[in-house]
Scaffold this active site. Sequence first.
Site, PDB file in Angstrom:
ATOM      1  CG  MET A 101     -31.979 -20.072  12.730  1.00  0.00           C
ATOM      2  SD  MET A 101     -30.509 -19.047  12.464  1.00  0.00           S
ATOM      3  CE  MET A 101     -29.927 -19.702  10.909  1.00  0.00           C
ATOM      4  CB  ILE A 143     -27.955 -26.523   6.900  1.00  0.00           C
ATOM      5  CG1 ILE A 143     -27.057 -27.459   7.715  1.00  0.00           C
ATOM      6  CG2 ILE A 143     -28.567 -27.265   5.722  1.00  0.00           C
ATOM      7  CD1 ILE A 143     -27.804 -28.561   8.427  1.00  0.00           C
ATOM      8  N   GLY A 198     -33.855 -17.818   6.169  1.00  0.00           N
ATOM      9  CA  GLY A 198     -34.458 -19.100   6.512  1.00  0.00           C
ATOM     10  C   GLY A 198     -33.543 -20.292   6.343  1.00  0.00           C
ATOM     11  CB  SER A 199     -30.843 -21.348   7.058  1.00  0.00           C
ATOM     12  OG  SER A 199     -30.746 -20.152   7.805  1.00  0.00           O
ATOM     13  CB  CYS A 200     -31.759 -25.575  10.158  1.00  0.00           C
ATOM     14  SG  CYS A 200     -31.095 -26.925   9.165  1.00  0.00           S
TER      15      CYS A 200
END
Length: 210
Positions: free
Chosen positions: A90, A147, A177-179
């Site tokens: 993301m 995460i 901002g991440s996943c």
Amino acid sequence: MAPIISEGYPFIGGCFLLTLLMAWSIHPAVAVIPFVLMLYFCYFFRNPNRHIVLDDTAILSPADGTVTDIVPLESDEFVQEPCNKIIIFMSVFNVHVNRSPIAGEIKLQKYFCGRFRPAYKDTVGFENEHHLLGIENDRVRISVKQIAGILARRIVSYVTLDDKLQQGELYGMIKFGSCLEVVMPKSVEVTVRKGEKVTGGKTILGRIKD
């Protein structure tokens, strides 16, 4: 305008007050910076209304973003059989609320403190701070991992162990901002490919075979 999730109010309100203060005490031109930030926070913390088409054979994407990898695994802590891991990145421009891929009960919940490396790195699922949920129903067991990344320093969860989730229901978010990683058995047919854009609660990541 899309609804704004409550975690965004302090950021939006703080920027609004700073805009007024700087416009009054310094100069209106200087107040443009916090004003633009306020607009961005309104955008980032948006929570679009989405009609979720319930389907007990589908594994829905938990987030908006891009599929960066699909990795076969011999096993998983929760799934406990050969499986596939789908990694969704993301960016700071994606919707960051997270939705349950299936209807089911939370049978595993773990929070790991760790590092804050960039979310696109291959090892972030092990090294970075993350929140793991194992969700089970009478057809399938899956795990979903939020995460943290280099900017994402806060994982928000609205659920706890033994809670029951509806398919597409909000269960948390990651700030900035991440996943996410979704692990599902190999008996589930993967229906996305690497590089594909996905939409939370809408895109089908996998289909349970009869």
